[in-house]
Structures are given as C-alpha cells and as structure tokens.
Scaffold this active site. Structure first.
Site, PDB file in Angstrom:
ATOM      1  N   HIS A   1       8.362  34.741  15.818  1.00 60.57           N
ATOM      2  CA  HIS A   1       9.566  35.359  16.400  1.00 60.57           C
ATOM      3  C   HIS A   1       9.484  35.231  17.916  1.00 60.57           C
ATOM      4  CE1 HIS A   1      12.133  38.848  17.502  1.00 60.57           C
ATOM      5  NE2 HIS A   1      12.666  38.739  16.305  1.00 60.57           N
TER       6      HIS A   1
ATOM      7  N   ASP B   1       1.480  40.385  14.041  1.00 57.22           N
ATOM      8  CA  ASP B   1       2.808  40.976  14.215  1.00 57.22           C
ATOM      9  C   ASP B   1       3.295  41.353  12.807  1.00 57.22           C
ATOM     10  OD1 ASP B   1       5.528  41.420  14.327  1.00 57.22           O
ATOM     11  OD2 ASP B   1       6.061  39.476  15.187  1.00 57.22           O
TER      12      ASP B   1
ATOM     13  N   GLN C   1       7.617  42.551   9.814  1.00 58.35           N
ATOM     14  CA  GLN C   1       8.314  42.391   8.526  1.00 58.35           C
ATOM     15  C   GLN C   1       7.523  42.931   7.342  1.00 58.35           C
ATOM     16  OE1 GLN C   1      11.434  41.439   7.946  1.00 58.35           O
ATOM     17  NE2 GLN C   1      11.818  41.125  10.112  1.00 58.35           N
TER      18      GLN C   1
ATOM     19  N   CYS D   1      16.584  35.318  16.278  1.00 60.31           N
ATOM     20  CA  CYS D   1      15.548  35.395  17.336  1.00 60.31           C
ATOM     21  C   CYS D   1      14.315  34.581  16.968  1.00 60.31           C
ATOM     22  CB  CYS D   1      15.111  36.845  17.612  1.00 60.31           C
ATOM     23  SG  CYS D   1      16.415  37.892  18.199  1.00 60.31           S
TER      24      CYS D   1
ATOM     25  N   LYS E   1      11.891  49.214  10.565  1.00 58.25           N
ATOM     26  CA  LYS E   1      12.163  48.288   9.446  1.00 58.25           C
ATOM     27  C   LYS E   1      11.498  48.884   8.201  1.00 58.25           C
ATOM     28  CE  LYS E   1      12.131  44.357  12.663  1.00 58.25           C
ATOM     29  NZ  LYS E   1      13.318  43.547  12.815  1.00 58.25           N
TER      30      LYS E   1
HETATM   31  C1  LIG Z   1       8.518  38.979  12.890  1.00 59.05           C
HETATM   32  C2  LIG Z   1       9.208  39.833  13.904  1.00 59.05           C
HETATM   33  N1  LIG Z   1       8.621  40.100  15.088  1.00 59.05           N
HETATM   34  C3  LIG Z   1       9.206  40.854  16.019  1.00 59.05           C
HETATM   35  C4  LIG Z   1      10.442  41.428  15.807  1.00 59.05           C
HETATM   36  C5  LIG Z   1      11.049  42.285  16.876  1.00 59.05           C
HETATM   37  O1  LIG Z   1      11.246  43.586  16.401  1.00 59.05           O
HETATM   38  P1  LIG Z   1      11.769  44.740  17.371  1.00 59.05           P
HETATM   39  O2  LIG Z   1      13.177  44.367  17.696  1.00 59.05           O
HETATM   40  O3  LIG Z   1      11.657  45.979  16.563  1.00 59.05           O
HETATM   41  O4  LIG Z   1      10.896  44.731  18.566  1.00 59.05           O
HETATM   42  C6  LIG Z   1      11.088  41.208  14.606  1.00 59.05           C
HETATM   43  C7  LIG Z   1      12.426  41.778  14.366  1.00 59.05           C
HETATM   44  O5  LIG Z   1      13.371  41.154  14.045  1.00 59.05           O
HETATM   45  C8  LIG Z   1      10.459  40.392  13.621  1.00 59.05           C
HETATM   46  O6  LIG Z   1      11.056  40.147  12.467  1.00 59.05           O
END
Ligand SMILES: Cc1ncc(COP(=O)(O)O)c(C=O)c1O
Length: 387
Positions: free
Chosen positions: A102, A179, A182, A343, A205
C-alpha cells in the site's frame, strides 16, 4: 440519507457497522468521563487512563505481546508505519518490500530513498499477488536492516507468507515489520510465533473500532526515535522526551473516545472468536468468487481461493470502466464498494490493472450470504447490459 436499503461492502476501506458495544463505549466515554488520560490525578482522568490501558492490554492479548507498554496508539496505520520507518531507519540502510504494498509503506520508503537515506528493493509478486519467500531471502544483503510487508493485500486479499519470512528475517538478523491493516481482527497474529519485530495496525477495519485509531508495536530491546515530541503527562519537569514506552512515542492528548471504542471492538472479537469471524468471511468470499466466476466478461484478480486470501475480491467487467461499474452498483442496487486504485499502485501494476483500476468488493463479519447473492445478481445484470 434516503431510506433505500444499502449493502455495505467496503470493509477493506473501513468496517461498518461496528458492534453495538463500540458505539456504547464511545458514547460512555464522551458523556460520562470526557477527561484527559494520564494528565493530572482527578478521578475522571484516572478513569480515562484506565480505558486507554485496558485497550492496550486487550490488543497485547490479541497479538500475544507480553508487555503492553510496547504498543503505542496512533491515529491510523499510516501514522504507525511512518513512526516505525522514520524512527528506525538510518542512512545507508537497505529495506526490502513487496510489489503489493500500500502507499502507506511505499510512499514513506520512496521518500527516504529519494532523499538518499535508504536503498529499497521491491520484490516482484506473482500475478495473483503471492510472494515467494525465497525471493525475499535472496534480496537480503549485508546492508539490509528491514523487511517490511503487508500481511494481506487490500487489492486482492492475497495473504503473504509472513511466518516463513519472519523466520528468514530472524535467521539473517534483519528486522521484520508487518502492516496488518487488512488482517488484524480477522487472521491470527502472534508477534512471538511469527517473529514480528514491529507490527503496525489500524483500528477501524477488522478490529471494528472507530476511525482515528491505530497503533504500533515495537519489540522489547528495539529502539525507535520519536517522530513527534511533546506533552506526555509524565516527567513534565524535564525538557526532553521521556525515554520509556509508551510515552516516548505518544505525545499529545490521545483519541480517548476512539481508543474506548477500539477496546470494545477488540473485546467483541475476543468474545466472538477470531476463527468464527474468519470462517464467516471465508464463506462469503467463496460464494462471491464462485458467483462472479460464472459471469461472462468478468475478470477476477488474486488467488480466487479463500484459503489464500481475505474477504477482498477485486474484478473488472470487460470493456467497462470500473468507476462506472461501482457507480451502477451503488445507484441501481444500493451496493457500496470501491473502485479505482485503492492507494495501491504497486499492487495494481503487479495485477496489470494500473491503467484500468478495478472494482473491489470487501465483505465483513456483518455481511450475509443473501447480500452476496444480490451482489452476484447485480454484477450479472450489469455485465449483460454491457453486451
Ligand atoms: C494494507 C494497507 N495498509 C495501509 C492502509 C492505510 O490504512 P489507514 O488509512 O487506516 O492508515 C490500508 C488501508 O486501506 C491498507 O489496506
């Protein structure tokens, strides 16, 4: 808001609805407590402090973290990842990531690379998003300080082999950061078993908390420089940031109502059982994949196997713009999902969908089989109308 019946299928962006207890915990904090945790010593500031501590301890239990003070609260996983990366990496460090990351990981690391601080290697994943641990092992050099990976893709749901990679990183003496945006609250996470040195998670989430919550775990013995300094309510006589956790990395008044809600979300997960949540989501994922597979003109991305992915299914309809598909799903059928690049341009490039984007349906614990049936029927009608 009109009264149309909606089917919410954008849980990979943020989960909805939340358990009733989450709304209650936020409301209770706001109406009955309202004070600043860890600041002063009156009864309500102590009550607020207890809420924050309880949530920290529940998270520690969920992730098998021995010392809950090694968890710091942040406003989301993006902030947690930034604190982790920027507080850890030194000039000359080499970092290994995957081609499914991401932007929350890819952008800070590219910024560090562009400013000459680090070297970055991006391991190419297969067309279904899967990652071969041997490629990670081969990419590790003497300069490698960190392997940083998402646990599951927000585009294809592909689950990464973090157990194997944690072992490799450990054997090579390299730090391992995950990270878990998900997967926290859906898949088992055990920082000790999986040899995770740094774990970044978001609260809104799978953990079923409100937006504006997240956190970072750093294993004992590993130091991280603070990204932000300021008031902590502790050692206020000293002009320097306290050197102990969690205060070292937690400056400013926290999102206490959010943390109260997050605690209730984690409690709900523990009472319901991770296995039950996961197996329900797997059932929905299988149904959705099977249903979409039978529709002419539908292209599904990712493993197409609920053993190898989370409840995230991305697809396109041939010759149709993904934005138009999700707009029709919303306007004609009340089905709320997300289209575009999510993203995650690196992941889209891996899938070959960087130009087209894709439509993403992400089920959660509160979705039902009937809803998935309706989605499949709606996609079928949209695909037929395009012939
Ligand atoms: C794999 C991953 N990393 C990071 C994020 C960023 O999450 P947040 O907007 O809660 O910081 C997301 C959210 O879409 C994600 O799916």
């Amino acid at each position: 808001m009109d009264n149309r019946r909606e089917i919410y299928l954008d849980n990979a962006a943020t989960s909805w609805p939340k358990p009733e207890t989450v709304y209650q915990a936020i409301d209770h904090y706001n109406r009955q407590i309202g004070a600043s945790p860890g600041r002063g010593s009156h009864s309500r500031t102590i009550a607020a402090g207890e809420i924050v501590l309880n949530t920290r301890e529940k998270l520690a239990e969920l992730f098998n973290i021995k010392d809950s003070s090694r968890i710091v609260f942040t406003e989301n996983v993006t902030m947690a990842i930034n604190i982790g990366l920027k507080g850890l990496l030194d000039p000359g460090d080499h970092v290994v990531i995957s081609s499914m990351e991401h932007n929350a990981v890819a952008r800070p690391l590219h910024a560090l690379q562009d400013s000459g601080v680090i070297e970055l290697t991006i391991i190419q994943c297969a067309a279904d998003g899967s990652l071969d641990p041997c490629l990670v092992e081969q990419a590790i050099t003497e300069k490698t300080r960190l392997v940083c990976l998402l646990h599951a893709s927000n585009l294809t749901g592909t689950i990464m082999p973090i157990d194997a990679i944690g072992k490799i990183a450990h054997e090579k003496g390299v730090l391992f950061m995950v990270d878990a945006a998900q997967t926290a609250g859906v898949l088992p996470l055990d920082v000790q078993e999986q040899r995770i040195d740094i774990l970044a998670f978001t609260g809104h989430k799978g953990l079923l908390g409100p937006q504006g919550t997240g956190g970072l775990y750093i294993r004992p013995g590993q130091e991280i420089r603070p990204l932000i300094e300021g008031g902590t309510g502790s050692l206020s006589e000293q002009i320097y940031q306290p050197d102990f956790m969690p205060d070292k990395l937690e400056s400013g008044t926290p999102n206490t109502p959010g943390i109260a809600g997050l605690g209730a979300g984690v409690e709900f997960i523990q009472q319901t059982g991770l296995e039950r949540i996961h197996s329900h989501e797997r059932e929905l994922t299988d149904m959705l994949i099977e249903g979409l597979r039978d529709i002419d003109g539908v292209i599904i991305y990712g493993p197409q196997d609920s053993n190898r992915q989370t409840a995230v299914v991305s697809f396109n309809i041939e010759e149709m713009d993904c934005g138009r598909v999700s707009m029709l799903l919303d306007q004609k059928y009340g089905i709320l999902c997300r289209s575009g690049l999510h993203c995650a341009p690196l992941a889209h490039r891996t899938m070959g969908t960087l130009k087209s984007g894709a439509c993403r349906i992400s089920a959660g614990f509160y979705n039902t089989k009937e809803e998935i049936d309706q989605v499949v029927r709606a996609v079928y009608e949209i695909a037929c109308s395009n012939e």
